[in-house]
Design a protein around this motif. Structure first.
Motif, PDB file in Angstrom:
ATOM      1  N   ASP A   1       0.820  -1.194   0.000  1.00 39.13           N
ATOM      2  CA  ASP A   1       0.000   0.000   0.000  1.00 39.13           C
ATOM      3  C   ASP A   1       0.859   1.251   0.000  1.00 39.13           C
ATOM      4  OD1 ASP A   1      -2.253  -1.508  -0.032  1.00 39.13           O
ATOM      5  OD2 ASP A   1      -2.590  -1.437   2.142  1.00 39.13           O
ATOM      6  N   GLU A   2       2.019   1.180   0.693  1.00 38.08           N
ATOM      7  CA  GLU A   2       2.870   2.346   0.793  1.00 38.08           C
ATOM      8  C   GLU A   2       3.543   2.663  -0.547  1.00 38.08           C
ATOM      9  OE1 GLU A   2       5.554   1.569   3.943  1.00 38.08           O
ATOM     10  OE2 GLU A   2       4.051   1.711   5.525  1.00 38.08           O
ATOM     11  N   GLU A   3       3.559   1.702  -1.470  1.00 38.10           N
ATOM     12  CA  GLU A   3       4.168   1.953  -2.759  1.00 38.10           C
ATOM     13  C   GLU A   3       3.318   2.902  -3.603  1.00 38.10           C
ATOM     14  OE1 GLU A   3       4.833  -1.759  -4.610  1.00 38.10           O
ATOM     15  OE2 GLU A   3       6.300  -2.460  -3.145  1.00 38.10           O
ATOM     16  N   HIS A   4       2.018   2.981  -3.330  1.00 34.58           N
ATOM     17  CA  HIS A   4       1.162   3.898  -4.068  1.00 34.58           C
ATOM     18  C   HIS A   4       1.498   5.338  -3.675  1.00 34.58           C
ATOM     19  CE1 HIS A   4      -1.045   0.545  -5.498  1.00 34.58           C
ATOM     20  NE2 HIS A   4      -1.639   0.262  -4.358  1.00 34.58           N
ATOM     21  N   PRO A   5       1.294   6.278  -4.582  1.00 35.95           N
ATOM     22  CA  PRO A   5       1.530   7.688  -4.240  1.00 35.95           C
ATOM     23  C   PRO A   5       0.667   8.090  -3.043  1.00 35.95           C
ATOM     24  CG  PRO A   5       1.207   7.415  -6.597  1.00 35.95           C
ATOM     25  CD  PRO A   5       0.869   6.104  -5.974  1.00 35.95           C
ATOM     26  N   SER A   6       1.266   8.734  -2.083  1.00 37.84           N
ATOM     27  CA  SER A   6       0.539   9.108  -0.870  1.00 37.84           C
ATOM     28  C   SER A   6      -0.307  10.358  -1.117  1.00 37.84           C
ATOM     29  CB  SER A   6       1.513   9.361   0.283  1.00 37.84           C
ATOM     30  OG  SER A   6       2.417  10.403  -0.067  1.00 37.84           O
ATOM     31  N   VAL A   7      -1.366  10.473  -0.340  1.00 41.88           N
ATOM     32  CA  VAL A   7      -2.234  11.649  -0.408  1.00 41.88           C
ATOM     33  C   VAL A   7      -1.666  12.717   0.517  1.00 41.88           C
ATOM     34  CG1 VAL A   7      -4.555  12.547  -0.028  1.00 41.88           C
ATOM     35  CG2 VAL A   7      -4.235  10.214  -0.874  1.00 41.88           C
ATOM     36  N   GLN A   8      -1.385  13.875  -0.034  1.00 46.77           N
ATOM     37  CA  GLN A   8      -0.788  14.947   0.746  1.00 46.77           C
ATOM     38  C   GLN A   8      -1.838  15.632   1.616  1.00 46.77           C
ATOM     39  OE1 GLN A   8       1.137  17.531  -2.081  1.00 46.77           O
ATOM     40  NE2 GLN A   8       2.619  15.948  -2.728  1.00 46.77           N
ATOM     41  N   PRO A   9      -1.430  16.158   2.770  1.00 40.67           N
ATOM     42  CA  PRO A   9      -2.369  16.837   3.669  1.00 40.67           C
ATOM     43  C   PRO A   9      -3.106  17.969   2.971  1.00 40.67           C
ATOM     44  CG  PRO A   9      -0.270  16.459   4.773  1.00 40.67           C
ATOM     45  CD  PRO A   9      -0.063  16.113   3.332  1.00 40.67           C
ATOM     46  N   GLY A  10      -4.417  17.981   3.075  1.00 37.46           N
ATOM     47  CA  GLY A  10      -5.231  19.040   2.489  1.00 37.46           C
ATOM     48  C   GLY A  10      -5.425  18.933   0.993  1.00 37.46           C
TER      49      GLY A  10
ATOM     50  N   SER B   1      -4.701  14.532 -10.801  1.00 36.53           N
ATOM     51  CA  SER B   1      -3.849  15.193 -11.786  1.00 36.53           C
ATOM     52  C   SER B   1      -2.374  14.907 -11.520  1.00 36.53           C
ATOM     53  CB  SER B   1      -4.108  16.707 -11.766  1.00 36.53           C
ATOM     54  OG  SER B   1      -3.238  17.381 -12.655  1.00 36.53           O
ATOM     55  N   ARG B   2      -1.994  14.911 -10.238  1.00 32.76           N
ATOM     56  CA  ARG B   2      -0.596  14.717  -9.871  1.00 32.76           C
ATOM     57  C   ARG B   2      -0.143  13.281 -10.094  1.00 32.76           C
ATOM     58  NH1 ARG B   2       1.830  13.160  -5.142  1.00 32.76           N
ATOM     59  NH2 ARG B   2      -0.168  13.225  -4.013  1.00 32.76           N
ATOM     60  N   THR B   3      -1.028  12.318  -9.889  1.00 35.75           N
ATOM     61  CA  THR B   3      -0.633  10.904  -9.938  1.00 35.75           C
ATOM     62  C   THR B   3      -1.229  10.161 -11.135  1.00 35.75           C
ATOM     63  OG1 THR B   3      -2.518  10.242  -8.554  1.00 35.75           O
ATOM     64  CG2 THR B   3      -0.474  10.861  -7.423  1.00 35.75           C
ATOM     65  N   GLU B   4      -1.731  10.914 -12.095  1.00 44.10           N
ATOM     66  CA  GLU B   4      -2.442  10.303 -13.224  1.00 44.10           C
ATOM     67  C   GLU B   4      -1.590   9.265 -13.954  1.00 44.10           C
ATOM     68  OE1 GLU B   4      -4.274  11.658 -17.559  1.00 44.10           O
ATOM     69  OE2 GLU B   4      -4.107  13.128 -15.936  1.00 44.10           O
ATOM     70  N   GLN B   5      -0.361   9.596 -14.270  1.00 41.56           N
ATOM     71  CA  GLN B   5       0.476   8.680 -15.028  1.00 41.56           C
ATOM     72  C   GLN B   5       0.694   7.362 -14.286  1.00 41.56           C
ATOM     73  OE1 GLN B   5       4.104  10.676 -16.099  1.00 41.56           O
ATOM     74  NE2 GLN B   5       3.113  12.053 -17.572  1.00 41.56           N
ATOM     75  N   TYR B   6       0.835   7.444 -12.966  1.00 37.71           N
ATOM     76  CA  TYR B   6       1.054   6.229 -12.173  1.00 37.71           C
ATOM     77  C   TYR B   6      -0.158   5.298 -12.261  1.00 37.71           C
ATOM     78  CZ  TYR B   6       1.238   3.155  -8.132  1.00 37.71           C
ATOM     79  OH  TYR B   6       1.203   2.049  -7.318  1.00 37.71           O
ATOM     80  N   TRP B   7      -1.361   5.862 -12.064  1.00 37.00           N
ATOM     81  CA  TRP B   7      -2.565   5.026 -12.025  1.00 37.00           C
ATOM     82  C   TRP B   7      -2.910   4.486 -13.400  1.00 37.00           C
ATOM     83  CZ3 TRP B   7      -3.810   3.325  -7.517  1.00 37.00           C
ATOM     84  CH2 TRP B   7      -3.543   4.105  -6.382  1.00 37.00           C
ATOM     85  N   VAL B   8      -2.687   5.265 -14.433  1.00 37.86           N
ATOM     86  CA  VAL B   8      -2.936   4.779 -15.786  1.00 37.86           C
ATOM     87  C   VAL B   8      -1.994   3.624 -16.121  1.00 37.86           C
ATOM     88  CG1 VAL B   8      -2.839   5.372 -18.242  1.00 37.86           C
ATOM     89  CG2 VAL B   8      -3.907   6.945 -16.617  1.00 37.86           C
ATOM     90  N   ALA B   9      -0.724   3.753 -15.694  1.00 39.04           N
ATOM     91  CA  ALA B   9       0.229   2.670 -15.923  1.00 39.04           C
ATOM     92  C   ALA B   9      -0.175   1.417 -15.154  1.00 39.04           C
ATOM     93  CB  ALA B   9       1.640   3.121 -15.511  1.00 39.04           C
TER      94      ALA B   9
END
Length: 566
Positions: A510-519, A527-535
């Motif tokens: 789970d920690e390998e996924h991009p973390s959600v930043q505070p706020g 938008s920030r992690t789009e390329q990761y999830w599409v891949a």
């Protein structure tokens, strides 16, 4: 994937390899017999299922759900659990009553008001875990709702897929089928059970009746003089022992003449007027007010050699028994729709925008069907239809007052309707149609639902969602997951430190996924992690999947992860 449904076979420690289904059923009954007291527990909505029974309580504002089945791609589960749904409170209660009927699906249930309310259950089937063997029940049960007790008066031959209705003080049973490992048979016989003497009799109607079939529509006439049979399904062996299914769309009247002790029954074929439903099976049945029968959804299968594909429906048809006429149900939606169009026409007559024609883009649009895609935890996309009312023109928007704006804002809300499905449960209470569960298929995968919808049959405006379908409850195991499931079972058997290690490993994953930043908001995270999830979606869906769908799945996966983290 989260396993939300515990296998009754595993939980009871029974060897599911047994071929003797009768012995397996007897073992379940012996376990149920150990329960000696009635236990009622507030609970979440029942698990996804189909081919259960949903009935309206004769005295209380409650619905009664019993039995059903669930298939996850590898195993078939049968239920005999009993749930009560409180209409006013929108709450569920599970009632465990000693000595219940054995687990079953495709049975029939009828509620009668006698003795403080009775739920009569007849027949149905029990399937082996691999879905290859079937046991057809021939038992009749009655649940005394006032005392929470089950009773077994006895019944005719075993069957499932039959139909049972209340006609005066008799339960009438028609049709059904019985399947074994070697053969199958469909019925077109009629039995009557007297609620006064608790005895069965086989009727011998004159005339030509329906051909043998199951899953038909059976509706009592308002005057109690008989019943109407519509549609159904049967199959027969064609060339080279290939089974060929037939969807029936004919209609018959079974009429009673004479006094009770000397009554005679006769078949006659009837030809209704109006717009009849296109042929289908697996539709849901209910009887509404003013002598109208309701038919919802279903599936039309197209069989070619050994392949089977089906079109699922979510339309609603009404059959007026008194007028012998079919007509499709049209939901009225919000009344403000017509008002907005009249205002647009008036504005044109006054001069402003009078040059605009109906073909221009500024003209009001009718209701639009849109597709909403929901992604389950394993990345599978579920497609659900939604209806959006017509849009307004700029001239109309500028000319409306505040009260009209509020009215139009409500009118522009999305009107949700049940997704296409078959084998759902339906009943009517206080002039409202309730629809629960069912299933539909996407490719080789079957989705079993546990949502609950309500439609006011007097207003006929829009469906109300009482219980939403939760995509996280969808479980599907196919051949490629067999080894993974076996490994998981081995790990569970080992227990101890290895379980803790596997939990730590899953946490690391789970920690390998991009973390959600505070706020951070959802749109920013996507938008920030789009390329990761599409891949990640591409890796799960394979190289042959279309880019557009992969992108949608990736964005949906990001949303699921974001909401889970928040």
């Amino acid at each position: 994937m989260k396993i939300y449904q515990v296998s009754v076979f595993v939980s009871y420690g029974i060897n599911i390899v047994q071929e003797d289904l009768a012995a397996l059923i007897a073992e379940f009954q012996s376990l149920d017999a150990k329960k000696t007291t009635v236990v009622e527990t507030a609970c979440e909505p029942p698990s996804p299922r189909l081919n259960a029974s949903l009935s309206a309580h004769p005295d209380k504002d409650e619905l009664v759900l019993f039995g059903g089945e669930f298939f996850n791609g590898k195993k078939t589960y049968l239920y005999n659990d009993l749930f009560f749904y409180n209409i006013k409170k929108n709450t569920w209660v599970k009632s465990e009553i000693p000595n219940p009927p054995p687990r079953r699906c495709a049975h029939q249930a009828v509620v009668v008001p006698q003795g403080g309310g009775q739920l009569w259950v007849f027949g149905g089937e029990f399937a082996s875990p691999d879905g290859e063997q079937f046991y057809h029940y021939k038992d009749l049960w009655v649940l005394h709702l006032s005392t929470n007790t089950w009773e077994v008066p006895g019944a005719p031959s075993g069957r499932s897929g039959h139909r049972m209705v209340l006609s005066k003080r008799q339960l009438l049973v028609f049709g059904g089928f019985h399947e074994s490992a070697r053969d199958f048979i469909y019925y077109n016989d009629v039995y009557a059970f007297s609620l006064d003497s608790f005895t069965w009799s086989r009727l011998s109607p004159s005339g030509t009746g329906p051909s043998p079939r199951s899953a038909c529509q059976m509706t009592s006439t308002p005057d109690g003089s008989g019943v109407i049979i519509y549609g159904g399904y049967s199959k027969a062996k064609a060339k080279k022992d290939v089974e060929k299914g037939t969807i029936h769309s004919d209609m018959f009247l079974l009429k009673r003449d004479g006094k009770e002790e000397q009554e005679k029954w006769s078949w006659s074929r009837i030809s209704p007027s109006g717009s009849k439903p296109n042929p289908r099976s697996g539709f849901s049945l209910a009887v509404g007010p003013t002598g109208r029968a309701l038919l919802f959804g279903g599936v039309c299968d197209e069989e070619e050699d050994e392949t089977l594909e089906g079109d699922f429906y979510n339309d609603l048809y009404l059959y007026d028994i008194n007028k012998n006429r079919w007509f499709p149900a049209q939901l009225k939606g919000c009344k403000s729709e017509k008002k907005k169009r009249r205002r647009g026409k008036k504005g044109g007559e006054e001069g402003e925008g009078s040059e605009v024609t109906r073909d221009e883009t500024a003209a009001p649009q009718g209701p639009v069907e849109v597709i909403r895609e929901v992604v389950t935890e394993d990345g599978t996309v579920m497609t659900i239809k939604e209806i959006i009312p017509g849009t307004k023109t700029e001239e109309e928007s500028e000319g409306e007052e505040e009260e009209e704006d509020e009215e139009d804002e409500a009118a522009s809300a999305i009107l949700v309707e049940p997704c296409a499905r078959s084998s759902a449960m339906a009943t009517v209470k206080h002039g409202k149609l309730y629809l629960y569960g069912g299933m539909f298929e996407v490719g080789d995968r079957q989705f079993t639902l546990n949502d609950l919808y309500c439609l006011d049959l007097h207003k006929m405006d829009q469906w109300e969602v009482l219980v939403e379908m939760d995509p996280k409850t969808q479980e599907w195991l196919d051949d490629c997951t067999d080894s993974e499931d076996d490994d998981e079972e081995d790990e569970e058997a080992k227990g101890g430190d290895e379980d803790e290690e596997s939990e730590e490993e899953s946490e690391d994953e789970d920690e390998e996924h991009p973390s959600v930043q505070p706020g951070e908001e959802l749109e920013d995270f996507q938008s920030r992690t789009e390329q990761y999830w599409v891949a990640l979606a591409r890796a799960n869906m394979g190289p042959e999947a279309k880019d557009k769908k992969v992108h949608k799945v990736g964005i949906a996966m990001a949303k699921v992860f974001f909401e889970d983290q928040r």
